[in-house]
Design a protein around this motif. Structure first.
Motif, PDB file in Angstrom:
ATOM      1  N   ALA A 110       0.872  -1.175   0.000  1.00  0.00           N
ATOM      2  CA  ALA A 110       0.000   0.000   0.000  1.00  0.00           C
ATOM      3  C   ALA A 110       0.906   1.221   0.000  1.00  0.00           C
ATOM      4  N   THR A 111       0.471   2.305  -0.650  1.00  0.00           N
ATOM      5  CA  THR A 111       1.303   3.503  -0.729  1.00  0.00           C
ATOM      6  C   THR A 111       0.618   4.701  -0.086  1.00  0.00           C
ATOM      7  N   ASP A 138      -1.478   3.705   6.892  1.00  0.00           N
ATOM      8  CA  ASP A 138      -1.219   2.344   7.343  1.00  0.00           C
ATOM      9  C   ASP A 138      -1.070   1.430   6.144  1.00  0.00           C
ATOM     10  N   GLY A 139      -0.387   0.313   6.381  1.00  0.00           N
ATOM     11  CA  GLY A 139      -0.250  -0.705   5.351  1.00  0.00           C
ATOM     12  C   GLY A 139      -1.396  -1.698   5.410  1.00  0.00           C
ATOM     13  N   LEU A 140      -1.232  -2.769   4.681  1.00  0.00           N
ATOM     14  CA  LEU A 140      -2.227  -3.823   4.583  1.00  0.00           C
ATOM     15  C   LEU A 140      -2.110  -4.797   5.747  1.00  0.00           C
ATOM     16  N   THR A 141      -3.232  -5.406   6.092  1.00  0.00           N
ATOM     17  CA  THR A 141      -3.270  -6.476   7.078  1.00  0.00           C
ATOM     18  C   THR A 141      -3.991  -7.650   6.440  1.00  0.00           C
ATOM     19  N   GLU A 142      -3.440  -8.838   6.634  1.00  0.00           N
ATOM     20  CA  GLU A 142      -4.093 -10.037   6.120  1.00  0.00           C
ATOM     21  C   GLU A 142      -5.133 -10.524   7.116  1.00  0.00           C
ATOM     22  N   MET A 143      -6.304 -10.935   6.575  1.00  0.00           N
ATOM     23  CA  MET A 143      -7.367 -11.455   7.421  1.00  0.00           C
ATOM     24  C   MET A 143      -8.151 -12.477   6.610  1.00  0.00           C
ATOM     25  N   LEU A 147      -7.449  -8.847   2.268  1.00  0.00           N
ATOM     26  CA  LEU A 147      -6.578  -7.760   2.684  1.00  0.00           C
ATOM     27  C   LEU A 147      -7.427  -6.640   3.252  1.00  0.00           C
ATOM     28  N   VAL A 148      -6.994  -6.125   4.405  1.00  0.00           N
ATOM     29  CA  VAL A 148      -7.717  -5.058   5.090  1.00  0.00           C
ATOM     30  C   VAL A 148      -6.843  -3.814   5.066  1.00  0.00           C
ATOM     31  N   LEU A 149      -7.477  -2.679   4.784  1.00  0.00           N
ATOM     32  CA  LEU A 149      -6.772  -1.416   4.659  1.00  0.00           C
ATOM     33  C   LEU A 149      -7.604  -0.335   5.328  1.00  0.00           C
ATOM     34  N   ARG A 150      -6.949   0.540   6.091  1.00  0.00           N
ATOM     35  CA  ARG A 150      -7.642   1.653   6.745  1.00  0.00           C
ATOM     36  C   ARG A 150      -7.236   2.942   6.053  1.00  0.00           C
ATOM     37  N   ALA A 151      -8.215   3.691   5.619  1.00  0.00           N
ATOM     38  CA  ALA A 151      -7.962   4.973   4.973  1.00  0.00           C
ATOM     39  C   ALA A 151      -7.951   6.088   6.019  1.00  0.00           C
ATOM     40  N   LEU A 152      -7.398   7.235   5.654  1.00  0.00           N
ATOM     41  CA  LEU A 152      -7.302   8.350   6.601  1.00  0.00           C
ATOM     42  C   LEU A 152      -8.661   8.871   7.060  1.00  0.00           C
ATOM     43  N   ASP A 153      -9.697   8.700   6.240  1.00  0.00           N
ATOM     44  CA  ASP A 153     -11.019   9.187   6.643  1.00  0.00           C
ATOM     45  C   ASP A 153     -11.705   8.237   7.622  1.00  0.00           C
ATOM     46  N   GLY A 154     -11.020   7.118   7.987  1.00  0.00           N
ATOM     47  CA  GLY A 154     -11.577   6.176   8.948  1.00  0.00           C
ATOM     48  C   GLY A 154     -12.260   4.986   8.318  1.00  0.00           C
ATOM     49  N   SER A 155     -12.459   5.000   7.004  1.00  0.00           N
ATOM     50  CA  SER A 155     -13.105   3.857   6.378  1.00  0.00           C
ATOM     51  C   SER A 155     -12.159   2.656   6.355  1.00  0.00           C
ATOM     52  N   VAL A 156     -12.747   1.473   6.438  1.00  0.00           N
ATOM     53  CA  VAL A 156     -12.000   0.226   6.388  1.00  0.00           C
ATOM     54  C   VAL A 156     -12.382  -0.473   5.094  1.00  0.00           C
ATOM     55  N   LEU A 157     -11.381  -0.827   4.321  1.00  0.00           N
ATOM     56  CA  LEU A 157     -11.606  -1.481   3.038  1.00  0.00           C
ATOM     57  C   LEU A 157     -11.107  -2.906   3.119  1.00  0.00           C
ATOM     58  N   ILE A 158     -11.927  -3.841   2.658  1.00  0.00           N
ATOM     59  CA  ILE A 158     -11.562  -5.248   2.656  1.00  0.00           C
ATOM     60  C   ILE A 158     -11.709  -5.741   1.233  1.00  0.00           C
ATOM     61  N   PHE A 159     -10.650  -6.358   0.713  1.00  0.00           N
ATOM     62  CA  PHE A 159     -10.755  -6.882  -0.639  1.00  0.00           C
ATOM     63  C   PHE A 159      -9.966  -8.169  -0.782  1.00  0.00           C
ATOM     64  N   ASN A 160     -10.338  -8.920  -1.791  1.00  0.00           N
ATOM     65  CA  ASN A 160      -9.686 -10.174  -2.111  1.00  0.00           C
ATOM     66  C   ASN A 160      -8.624  -9.876  -3.168  1.00  0.00           C
TER      67      ASN A 160
END
Length: 165
Positions: A110-111, A138-143, A147-160
């Protein structure tokens, strides 16, 4: 804790140590350049160092048998267990955040600019998987294979990662 041994590395240390094989890899900063040092875990000797192509911006991180880092100039660099440059590629002026994730043969990063990129280590070819269109801290977290990613606005993104282009 009591230190078992000590090794002295010249320069000012930058970045966290990373363990690869029998060595701890460290980055030292000098006035004009940065260097990669391997501290042998049995000899506790700084040994030889390798000049980096630029200033350390991110890393180092252990990914399989490679130490991955970003330098400016230089881009994304991978060093093997001997401290030799295995490959180097530009990632379009992006700086990764967090720890890289390994998905099969791909390295996923993640960049700061909000992109999720993949790198094929065999070819060092970068590819874009996703753009969240906002900065990331923040970087990526495996779950559960996602892959789980948190954006600065507080949203949590989960993708395959397998479904990404």
């Amino acid at each position: 804790l009591v230190a078992a041994a000590q090794a002295n590395v010249p320069g000012t240390l930058g970045g966290a140590p990373v363990a690869l094989d029998r060595a701890a890899w460290l980055i030292s900063r000098y006035e004009q350049s940065d260097r990669l040092w391997a501290i042998d875990s049995e000899l506790f000797d700084a040994g030889d160092s390798t000049a980096l192509p630029g200033r350390l911006r991110w890393g180092p991180h252990a990914v399989g048998k490679l130490a991955l880092m970003v330098t400016q100039p230089g881009g994304l660099c991978a060093y093997d267990q001997r401290g030799s440059l295995a490959w180097q590629t530009e990632i379009k002026n992006e700086v990764p955040v967090g720890t890289p994730v390994v998905d099969g043969e791909r390295i996923i990063l993640a960049t700061t600019a909000g992109k999720v990129c993949s790198i094929e280590p065999a070819t060092s070819e970068p590819g874009q998987l996703a753009d969240v269109e906002q900065p990331l801290s923040d970087g990526l977290t495996e779950m559960s294979c996602k892959l789980v990613l948190r954006a600065l606005d507080g949203s949590v993104l989960i993708f395959n990662p397998g479904d990404a282009p």
